[in-house]
Design a protein around this motif. Structure first.
Motif, mmCIF file in Angstrom:
data_model
loop_
_atom_site.group_PDB
_atom_site.id
_atom_site.type_symbol
_atom_site.label_atom_id
_atom_site.label_comp_id
_atom_site.label_asym_id
_atom_site.label_seq_id
_atom_site.Cartn_x
_atom_site.Cartn_y
_atom_site.Cartn_z
ATOM 1 N N LEU A 43 109.001 -49.175 12.497
ATOM 2 C CA LEU A 43 109.188 -49.811 11.194
ATOM 3 C C LEU A 43 108.391 -49.073 10.127
ATOM 4 N N GLU A 44 107.169 -48.700 10.457
ATOM 5 C CA GLU A 44 106.340 -47.952 9.518
ATOM 6 C C GLU A 44 106.980 -46.604 9.181
ATOM 7 N N LEU A 45 107.512 -45.912 10.200
ATOM 8 C CA LEU A 45 108.177 -44.636 9.973
ATOM 9 C C LEU A 45 109.428 -44.814 9.115
ATOM 10 N N ALA A 46 110.241 -45.797 9.442
ATOM 11 C CA ALA A 46 111.464 -46.038 8.682
ATOM 12 C C ALA A 46 111.157 -46.366 7.224
ATOM 13 N N THR A 47 110.124 -47.156 6.998
ATOM 14 C CA THR A 47 109.724 -47.509 5.634
ATOM 15 C C THR A 47 109.275 -46.273 4.870
ATOM 16 N N ALA A 48 108.502 -45.408 5.529
ATOM 17 C CA ALA A 48 108.031 -44.180 4.880
ATOM 18 C C ALA A 48 109.188 -43.238 4.566
ATOM 19 N N VAL A 49 110.098 -43.055 5.526
ATOM 20 C CA VAL A 49 111.255 -42.175 5.297
ATOM 21 C C VAL A 49 112.116 -42.731 4.172
ATOM 22 N N HIS A 50 112.330 -44.026 4.157
ATOM 23 C CA HIS A 50 113.104 -44.674 3.106
ATOM 24 C C HIS A 50 112.501 -44.369 1.733
ATOM 25 N N GLN A 51 111.189 -44.516 1.617
ATOM 26 C CA GLN A 51 110.519 -44.268 0.335
ATOM 27 C C GLN A 51 110.608 -42.796 -0.061
ATOM 28 N N ILE A 52 110.458 -41.904 0.896
ATOM 29 C CA ILE A 52 110.567 -40.468 0.605
ATOM 30 C C ILE A 52 111.952 -40.137 0.068
ATOM 31 N N ILE A 53 112.980 -40.704 0.677
ATOM 32 C CA ILE A 53 114.346 -40.443 0.218
ATOM 33 C C ILE A 53 114.550 -40.988 -1.188
ATOM 34 N N LEU A 54 114.083 -42.202 -1.437
ATOM 35 C CA LEU A 54 114.225 -42.778 -2.776
ATOM 36 C C LEU A 54 113.505 -41.927 -3.809
ATOM 37 N N ASP A 55 112.295 -41.484 -3.484
ATOM 38 C CA ASP A 55 111.519 -40.662 -4.416
ATOM 39 C C ASP A 55 112.177 -39.303 -4.629
ATOM 40 N N TYR A 56 112.639 -38.675 -3.552
ATOM 41 C CA TYR A 56 113.245 -37.359 -3.618
ATOM 42 C C TYR A 56 114.513 -37.379 -4.458
ATOM 43 N N LEU A 57 115.321 -38.406 -4.267
ATOM 44 C CA LEU A 57 116.599 -38.494 -4.983
ATOM 45 C C LEU A 57 116.477 -39.208 -6.326
ATOM 46 N N SER A 58 115.299 -39.722 -6.626
ATOM 47 C CA SER A 58 115.066 -40.467 -7.868
ATOM 48 C C SER A 58 116.060 -41.598 -8.053
ATOM 49 N N ILE A 59 116.255 -42.361 -6.989
ATOM 50 C CA ILE A 59 117.210 -43.469 -7.045
ATOM 51 C C ILE A 59 116.579 -44.801 -6.680
ATOM 52 N N GLY A 60 115.268 -44.888 -6.815
ATOM 53 C CA GLY A 60 114.587 -46.120 -6.464
ATOM 54 C C GLY A 60 115.139 -47.329 -7.194
ATOM 55 N N HIS A 61 115.605 -47.115 -8.411
ATOM 56 C CA HIS A 61 116.159 -48.219 -9.197
ATOM 57 C C HIS A 61 117.458 -48.765 -8.621
ATOM 58 N N GLU A 62 118.117 -47.999 -7.727
ATOM 59 C CA GLU A 62 119.369 -48.434 -7.129
ATOM 60 C C GLU A 62 119.186 -49.098 -5.770
ATOM 61 N N CYS A 63 117.983 -49.055 -5.247
ATOM 62 C CA CYS A 63 117.717 -49.611 -3.924
ATOM 63 C C CYS A 63 117.829 -51.131 -3.951
ATOM 64 N N ILE A 64 118.579 -51.666 -3.011
ATOM 65 C CA ILE A 64 118.736 -53.128 -2.951
ATOM 66 C C ILE A 64 117.753 -53.769 -1.972
ATOM 67 N N CYS A 65 116.939 -52.953 -1.318
ATOM 68 C CA CYS A 65 116.004 -53.476 -0.313
ATOM 69 C C CYS A 65 114.938 -54.403 -0.884
ATOM 70 N N THR A 66 114.526 -54.167 -2.113
ATOM 71 C CA THR A 66 113.444 -54.962 -2.684
ATOM 72 C C THR A 66 113.944 -56.056 -3.615
ATOM 73 N N ARG A 67 115.233 -56.170 -3.733
ATOM 74 C CA ARG A 67 115.779 -57.228 -4.594
ATOM 75 C C ARG A 67 115.770 -58.548 -3.838
#
Length: 82
Positions: free
Chosen positions: A57-81
């Motif tokens: 879970l920790e790895l998946a969360t970190a990879v998820h954040q890296i992808i969001l940061d890399y692609l600059s699409i954090g605003h489109e993520c529905i995980c935190t809504r």
């Protein structure tokens, strides 16, 4: 790629490397790790433990954040809504 085409775990890791999400050597390591753990799990030589689940879970969360940061699409993520 046709949507009906069969995709293996190895294909997914290869595509990740092709998309520059990680290096080809890291993709190869992912494949090796999957093969080793798949065999152990299929033959019940290793059963997932709470610590393993927490680490995944920790790895998946970190990879998820890296992808969001890399692609600059954090605003489109529905995980935190909520």
């Amino acid at each position: 790629m046709d949507s009906t085409e069969f995709v293996t775990h190895s294909d997914v890791y290869e595509r990740g490397a092709e998309a520059n999400l990680y290096s080809e050597s890291l993709g190869d390591q992912f494949v090796q790790l999957w093969r080793e753990n798949r065999s152990k799990t299929n033959y019940r030589q290793a059963v997932g433990r709470e610590t393993q689940a927490d680490a995944m879970l920790e790895l998946a969360t970190a990879v998820h954040q890296i992808i969001l940061d890399y692609l600059s699409i954090g605003h489109e993520c529905i995980c935190t809504r909520g």
